[in-house]
Scaffold this motif. Structure first.
Motif, mmCIF file in Angstrom:
data_model
loop_
_atom_site.group_PDB
_atom_site.id
_atom_site.type_symbol
_atom_site.label_atom_id
_atom_site.label_comp_id
_atom_site.label_asym_id
_atom_site.label_seq_id
_atom_site.Cartn_x
_atom_site.Cartn_y
_atom_site.Cartn_z
ATOM 1 N N ASP A 32 6.991 16.171 -8.015
ATOM 2 C CA ASP A 32 6.761 15.509 -9.306
ATOM 3 C C ASP A 32 5.321 15.033 -9.488
ATOM 4 N N GLY A 33 4.380 15.742 -8.899
ATOM 5 C CA GLY A 33 2.973 15.411 -9.041
ATOM 6 C C GLY A 33 2.412 14.581 -7.909
ATOM 7 N N TRP A 34 3.264 13.880 -7.169
ATOM 8 C CA TRP A 34 2.783 13.075 -6.053
ATOM 9 C C TRP A 34 2.198 13.937 -4.946
ATOM 10 N N GLU A 35 2.651 15.193 -4.860
ATOM 11 C CA GLU A 35 2.136 16.071 -3.802
ATOM 12 C C GLU A 35 0.640 16.324 -3.934
ATOM 13 N N HIS A 36 0.079 16.117 -5.131
ATOM 14 C CA HIS A 36 -1.355 16.371 -5.346
ATOM 15 C C HIS A 36 -2.234 15.248 -4.793
ATOM 16 N N ILE A 37 -1.668 14.058 -4.609
ATOM 17 C CA ILE A 37 -2.480 12.933 -4.139
ATOM 18 C C ILE A 37 -1.925 12.308 -2.864
ATOM 19 N N THR A 38 -0.896 12.928 -2.273
ATOM 20 C CA THR A 38 -0.260 12.379 -1.069
ATOM 21 C C THR A 38 -0.484 13.305 0.115
ATOM 22 N N THR A 39 -0.840 12.734 1.234
ATOM 23 C CA THR A 39 -0.934 13.494 2.480
ATOM 24 C C THR A 39 -0.107 12.776 3.536
ATOM 25 N N THR A 40 0.458 13.532 4.461
ATOM 26 C CA THR A 40 1.271 12.940 5.515
ATOM 27 C C THR A 40 0.554 13.047 6.852
ATOM 28 N N LEU A 41 0.830 12.096 7.715
ATOM 29 C CA LEU A 41 0.176 12.041 9.020
ATOM 30 C C LEU A 41 1.216 11.623 10.054
ATOM 31 N N GLU A 42 1.563 12.545 10.934
ATOM 32 C CA GLU A 42 2.524 12.225 11.990
ATOM 33 C C GLU A 42 1.776 11.690 13.208
ATOM 34 N N LEU A 43 2.189 10.527 13.673
ATOM 35 C CA LEU A 43 1.523 9.880 14.796
ATOM 36 C C LEU A 43 2.298 10.168 16.077
ATOM 37 N N GLY A 44 1.598 10.725 17.059
ATOM 38 C CA GLY A 44 2.231 11.073 18.321
ATOM 39 C C GLY A 44 1.741 10.200 19.459
ATOM 40 N N PRO A 45 2.192 10.477 20.679
ATOM 41 C CA PRO A 45 1.779 9.691 21.843
ATOM 42 C C PRO A 45 0.286 9.813 22.104
ATOM 43 N N LEU A 46 -0.258 8.858 22.818
ATOM 44 C CA LEU A 46 -1.658 8.899 23.218
ATOM 45 C C LEU A 46 -1.855 9.893 24.364
ATOM 46 N N GLY A 47 -2.989 10.581 24.360
ATOM 47 C CA GLY A 47 -3.354 11.421 25.486
ATOM 48 C C GLY A 47 -3.756 10.564 26.676
ATOM 49 N N ASP A 48 -3.870 11.183 27.847
ATOM 50 C CA ASP A 48 -4.143 10.422 29.067
ATOM 51 C C ASP A 48 -5.460 9.654 29.003
ATOM 52 N N GLU A 49 -6.489 10.245 28.392
ATOM 53 C CA GLU A 49 -7.785 9.565 28.346
ATOM 54 C C GLU A 49 -7.706 8.283 27.522
ATOM 55 N N ASP A 50 -7.101 8.381 26.336
ATOM 56 C CA ASP A 50 -6.967 7.193 25.493
ATOM 57 C C ASP A 50 -5.985 6.194 26.105
ATOM 58 N N ALA A 51 -4.923 6.709 26.734
ATOM 59 C CA ALA A 51 -3.950 5.824 27.369
ATOM 60 C C ALA A 51 -4.592 5.044 28.508
ATOM 61 N N THR A 52 -5.453 5.703 29.281
ATOM 62 C CA THR A 52 -6.157 5.027 30.369
ATOM 63 C C THR A 52 -7.076 3.941 29.822
ATOM 64 N N ALA A 53 -7.753 4.239 28.713
ATOM 65 C CA ALA A 53 -8.625 3.240 28.088
ATOM 66 C C ALA A 53 -7.816 2.051 27.583
ATOM 67 N N LEU A 54 -6.616 2.312 27.058
ATOM 68 C CA LEU A 54 -5.787 1.232 26.533
ATOM 69 C C LEU A 54 -5.330 0.293 27.648
ATOM 70 N N ILE A 55 -4.854 0.843 28.746
ATOM 71 C CA ILE A 55 -4.377 -0.043 29.806
ATOM 72 C C ILE A 55 -5.547 -0.776 30.472
ATOM 73 N N LEU A 74 0.758 5.742 33.654
ATOM 74 C CA LEU A 74 0.681 6.774 32.617
ATOM 75 C C LEU A 74 1.949 7.607 32.589
ATOM 76 N N ARG A 75 2.450 7.969 33.762
ATOM 77 C CA ARG A 75 3.652 8.800 33.833
ATOM 78 C C ARG A 75 4.858 8.032 33.294
ATOM 79 N N TRP A 76 4.933 6.739 33.626
ATOM 80 C CA TRP A 76 6.063 5.929 33.177
ATOM 81 C C TRP A 76 6.079 5.738 31.661
ATOM 82 N N ALA A 77 4.912 5.452 31.084
ATOM 83 C CA ALA A 77 4.838 5.139 29.653
ATOM 84 C C ALA A 77 4.913 6.373 28.769
ATOM 85 N N ASP A 78 4.539 7.541 29.282
ATOM 86 C CA ASP A 78 4.646 8.794 28.530
ATOM 87 C C ASP A 78 3.911 8.737 27.193
ATOM 88 N N GLY A 79 2.756 8.079 27.158
ATOM 89 C CA GLY A 79 1.932 8.071 25.954
ATOM 90 C C GLY A 79 2.306 7.046 24.917
#
Length: 296
Positions: free
Chosen positions: A142-165, A185-190
């Motif tokens: 209904d026109g919203w597709e022209h101004i809407t974008t979707t973003l799926e958020l997934g787990p953190l990679g190991d480098e970012d996960a290491t920085a977070l902890i 890292l293995r326990w939290a799975d991102g």
């Protein structure tokens, strides 16, 4: 002049933010007007860091002249007029950033938002919605597709996960630290939520002199309860935890399965309750539990 507790909290929140370069690049383009989107729908399982990302987006948008307005789905009472009250005065700003967090709690008013409230916002507005489920079809038609974008958020990679902890006090400086970080890292799975809680528990053990603490005890009820409170809130009050246990283990859960494995349970009622949960994804005649693996 002395600062405030709120300022200290905001400073700490910004300081501990790590990663999400791909997602932030998209938001930077939208904020700068280099993308056609005026609505961004962020979705992903509980504990994946949606709210944390939204706070960073709000900080960046504010530096570019936007006025952030947060609508938290968990705080809206189920009575008429709540959405309108939450957005009262927003249209007076030239460039409002309207953030709907925990959108799964207010998805029933999605049609009202699209037909009545959002079209009246100023042209320079940016709307961000974040929920555990992918957007309903109305946001992409209904026109919203022209101004809407979707973003799926997934787990953190190991480098970012290491920085977070590391931000939570677990670094590679101590003895046996590399093995400790690898185990965490293995326990939290991102999962950012599991990473933060696990790192805090590990740092607390190290502070008490327990150099052998490689990672939190997975059987520790305190950690499990902390993750469950963050993921489910009050949704499980009065619910059937046996049904939830089956859903957390099985790839798909249906009334027929519940009838077989939980003979003392009303399978249709149990399936209906499971489908109502914000971390359950309906898939045809079955449902899938979308809590993180660390939380299970």
């Amino acid at each position: 002049m002395a600062g405030t507790l709120g300022q200290r909290m905001a400073w700490r929140d910004e300081r501990t933010f790590v990663g999400r370069e791909r997602e932030l690049a998209l938001f930077d383009a939208v904020i700068a007007g280099d993308a056609a989107a005026s609505v961004v729908f962020v979705h992903g399982p509980g504990g994946v860091g949606k709210s944390t990302l939204l706070r960073e987006v709000a900080r960046r948008a504010a530096r570019h002249g936007f006025t952030p307005v947060l609508v938290e789905g968990r705080e809206l009472a189920p009575v008429p007029g709540q959405i309108e009250a939450a957005l009262d005065g927003v249209a007076a700003h030239d460039r409002p950033l309207v953030v709907f967090d925990t959108y799964e709690r207010m998805a029933a008013v999605g049609g009202f938002l699209r037909s009545r409230l959002l079209p009246g916002l100023p042209e320079g507005s940016l709307v961000v919605l974040a929920g555990r489920r992918a957007p309903e079809p109305g946001w992409l038609s209904d026109g919203w597709e022209h101004i809407t974008t979707t973003l799926e958020l997934g787990p953190l990679g190991d480098e970012d996960a290491t920085a977070l902890i590391a931000q939570h006090g677990v670094t590679t400086a101590a003895a046996d630290a590399e093995a400790r970080v690898t185990a965490l890292l293995r326990w939290a799975d991102g999962s950012p939520l599991a990473l933060a809680l696990g790192a805090e528990a590990t740092a607390a053990a190290l502070a008490l002199g327990d150099e052998l603490a490689a990672l939190p005890d997975l059987d520790d009820p305190a950690i499990g309860q902390a993750i469950l409170r963050r993921l489910a809130g009050s949704e499980l009050d009065g619910g059937d935890l046996d049904v939830l246990a089956v859903a957390a283990i099985a790839r798909l859960t249906s009334a027929a399965m519940l009838r077989d494995v939980l003979p003392g349970t009303d399978p249709e009622e149990a399936e209906a309750w499971l489908r109502s949960l914000s971390f359950s994804e309906p898939l045809g005649a079955a449902s899938r539990c979308t809590t993180s693996s660390a939380a299970r």
